[in-house]
Structures are given as C-alpha cells and as structure tokens.
Design a protein around this motif. Structure first.
Motif, mmCIF file in Angstrom:
data_model
loop_
_atom_site.group_PDB
_atom_site.id
_atom_site.type_symbol
_atom_site.label_atom_id
_atom_site.label_comp_id
_atom_site.label_asym_id
_atom_site.label_seq_id
_atom_site.Cartn_x
_atom_site.Cartn_y
_atom_site.Cartn_z
ATOM 1 N N GLY A 77 -4.311 14.982 -9.556
ATOM 2 C CA GLY A 77 -4.602 14.426 -8.246
ATOM 3 C C GLY A 77 -3.436 13.645 -7.684
ATOM 4 N N SER A 78 -3.738 12.766 -6.735
ATOM 5 C CA SER A 78 -2.715 11.903 -6.143
ATOM 6 C C SER A 78 -2.109 10.999 -7.213
ATOM 7 N N PRO A 79 -0.781 10.787 -7.206
ATOM 8 C CA PRO A 79 -0.180 9.891 -8.197
ATOM 9 C C PRO A 79 -0.835 8.512 -8.239
ATOM 10 N N THR A 84 -3.581 4.777 -11.430
ATOM 11 C CA THR A 84 -4.544 3.674 -11.429
ATOM 12 C C THR A 84 -5.666 3.944 -12.425
ATOM 13 N N ARG A 85 -6.141 5.177 -12.473
ATOM 14 C CA ARG A 85 -7.167 5.558 -13.450
ATOM 15 C C ARG A 85 -6.656 5.366 -14.880
ATOM 16 N N ARG A 86 -5.428 5.766 -15.123
ATOM 17 C CA ARG A 86 -4.849 5.616 -16.467
ATOM 18 C C ARG A 86 -4.645 4.146 -16.822
ATOM 19 N N LEU A 87 -4.287 3.337 -15.831
ATOM 20 C CA LEU A 87 -4.138 1.908 -16.088
ATOM 21 C C LEU A 87 -5.466 1.298 -16.504
ATOM 22 N N THR A 273 6.622 5.226 -2.849
ATOM 23 C CA THR A 273 7.690 5.097 -3.848
ATOM 24 C C THR A 273 8.309 6.451 -4.174
ATOM 25 N N LEU A 274 7.466 7.449 -4.434
ATOM 26 C CA LEU A 274 7.967 8.738 -4.903
ATOM 27 C C LEU A 274 8.585 9.577 -3.794
ATOM 28 N N GLU A 275 8.012 9.521 -2.595
ATOM 29 C CA GLU A 275 8.560 10.310 -1.492
ATOM 30 C C GLU A 275 9.492 9.471 -0.620
ATOM 31 N N GLU A 276 9.025 8.289 -0.206
ATOM 32 C CA GLU A 276 9.821 7.491 0.725
ATOM 33 C C GLU A 276 11.093 6.945 0.087
#
Length: 321
Positions: A77-79, A84-87, A273-276
């Motif tokens: 899914g979305s990073p 956040t789920r993994r955190l 962060t990843l794109e911008e």
C-alpha cells in the motif's frame, strides 16, 4: 464480595495524517477532499474555499498527485500506511498490557470511527499523533476529533525534543552517512505552514528549530554544517522560509556538490519525503549544478523509533494512573 467487573483495557492509537487507499485519481480525490476540507488545514472562508476545492482544486490536482503516488507505491500500500502499521507492530511488544494500533486522521483506518468504537467498549485510550512538532494545522485537528468523539481520551501533544527521539534521529543520520558518505551540508527539511498561522501563536516553527538544534547538537555539528528549511508549500500567501527547493538550488549555485537531507517532522516516509525530497528536489539540485542530494529516510519502524514511541506512551499511561 469480589468485584468481577472487567477493567477497561488500555489502548494506544498511533495516529498519522492519512493517505489515499490507492494511487488512482478517484482515491486521491476522496482523500484530498477530506483532508483539504478540514478548516484546521486550509483556514479560508468555507463559502469561498469548499466550492473552489470541489470544482477547481480536486479536478486539477488529483490526476497529477495520483501519478506521484504511483511512483512510490509499495506492495502493501501507501508508504505512509505501511510504515505506520509496521511501527505499531514494533511498539506492541514493548507495552505489555496495552493494545497498540494505528489510525489515520484522514482516510483509513479512520481515527473518528475507531474512537467511537472504543467509547462503546469503555477502553482507556491514549492517542499519540505521530507529529513530533505541535501545530494547530495538524495536532489540533486530532484534538478536535478526540473532544468530539471520546473526550475521556488523552493525547500526547508533541515530542519535539524528547531525548530518545532526538537520539534515534541522530543515530539514523550517522548510520546513513557511514554507509553512503557525508554531504557538505545537512538540511533539516520540515513541512511548511502559512506564516500567518505562526503569527497567530502556533508554536510549530519554534518547535522545528528546537528539534533541529537538538539533533545537530547530538551529532556534534557546528552551525555552518547544517541548516533548516521548509517544504510542501500549498497555495498563495507567505509561508515559512527558507524554502527547501530554493535552498537546494542556491547551494548548488554556490558550488556545493553533495548535500544530505533529513525530514524530522515526518515519522514515516510518505509522498512528501520519497517523491518531493528524494526525487523532485534531488532533480532541482542537479539541474542547478549539484551532484548528489542524499535523502536520509524517516525513522519508520526502526527499533530506536519504536522504543522512543513506547517510552512516550508509557509515560502517558503512567500519568493516568
């Protein structure tokens, strides 16, 4: 007679901003429609802003933003949602007796709905917004939802100079530089907000500077080795400065060939962060004559991040007892 009434369980909600459910124009439009309709986020008269949002902003932005999300989308899914789920999963074993889950202010899993469910269950709830720095444009919006849906819940307002969090960010920078080399300058890039919001008393800018100074001190950096900038401008008017994109171009113009950029206002990697930063601003830097913009990832679900968040939550629950 023994009281057999079960004790309400303790629940920790790690709350992040939110994300589209898919990298499609339709999903992005739904997400942006909810996010940008929040009067905490866009502080313009509703009669003016809402029609403009629906008729102009969403049709023009949704397809482009969906393309940008497609550039960074992960298998799960979305990073932002994945990290956040993994955190939350990483924090769970550090808090015995507490149920830990993640929610989003906008989109799914929805903070609003989860608070309603927990109110019915009689749980004791601590909400920890994953915004290290407090702002009326972000943290206060979560407080609005809590006050409306579950006033008995408590919220951690900020952790912008929490020692464990500062050490975790500093260590992530050290580790990145050990593996990828060291840039000539370290930029701390924070999400921008309108200057008028700060002028009205919002502590965000001050807390961003305090965070950057604390991390730089932990790293032992001299003043000339780092600087603070603000990214993600949206709309007109004066925003916090200096701007990240203008700064990376200026540094390249001054002959700086390599810079490192870290985003300590974001707990998890995301579009901003990843794109911008890692893609768009890296391109700006090269176009202006620089060679390498090295993006240092967010803390995401790193063990040190999980320990820092667990410590904040534990202190929150301890203060309750």
């Amino acid at each position: 007679m023994t009281d057999t009434t079960p004790t309400p369980r303790d629940v920790l909600l790690l709350a992040n901003l939110g994300t589209p459910s898919a990298p499609t124009p339709e999903a992005v439009s739904r997400y942006l429609g909810e996010f940008l309709a929040d009067p905490r986020v866009v502080q313009l008269p509703r009669l003016f802003w809402l029609p403009m949002l629906r008729l102009v902003v969403l049709p023009l932005r949704s397809r482009r933003v969906a393309h940008n999300y497609g550039e960074i989308w992960m298998d799960g899914g979305s990073p932002l949602e994945v990290h956040t789920r993994r955190l939350a999963a990483a924090v769970q074993p550090l808090l015995p007796g507490v149920h830990v889950e993640h929610v989003m202010r906008y989109g799914e899993p929805a903070l609003t709905r989860r608070l309603r469910e927990l109110r019915a269950e009689g749980a004791r709830v601590l909400v920890l917004p994953l915004y290290p720095q407090y702002s009326t444009t972000t943290t206060a919006s979560m407080a609005d939802v809590i006050a409306r849906e579950l006033p008995a819940a408590r919220m951690v307002e900020d952790y912008h100079v929490d020692p464990d969090w500062v050490r975790a960010v500093a260590e992530s920078i050290r580790r990145h530089r050990e593996h990828h080399g060291r840039g000539e300058r370290l930029l701390f890039s924070f999400h921008g907000i309108p200057q008028r919001v700060v002028d009205q008393g919002d502590p965000y800018e001050r807390q961003c500077h305090a965070s950057a100074r604390a991390i730089a001190a932990e790293l032992g950096l001299a003043d000339g080795e780092w600087q603070l900038t603000f990214q993600s401008r949206f709309g007109g008017g004066k925003w916090l400065s200096p701007a990240t994109d203008a700064t990376v171009r200026a540094l390249a113009g001054e002959g700086v060939k390599r810079i490192d950029v870290v985003c300590p206002g974001f707990s998890a990697d995301c579009l901003e962060t990843l794109e911008e930063i890692s893609m768009q601003n890296a391109g700006f830097f090269r176009e202006a004559g620089g060679e390498t913009l090295s993006y240092i990832p967010c803390l995401n679900d790193e063990p040190a991040h999980a320990r820092a968040i667990a410590g904040l939550a534990q202190r929150g629950f301890d203060a309750w007892r």
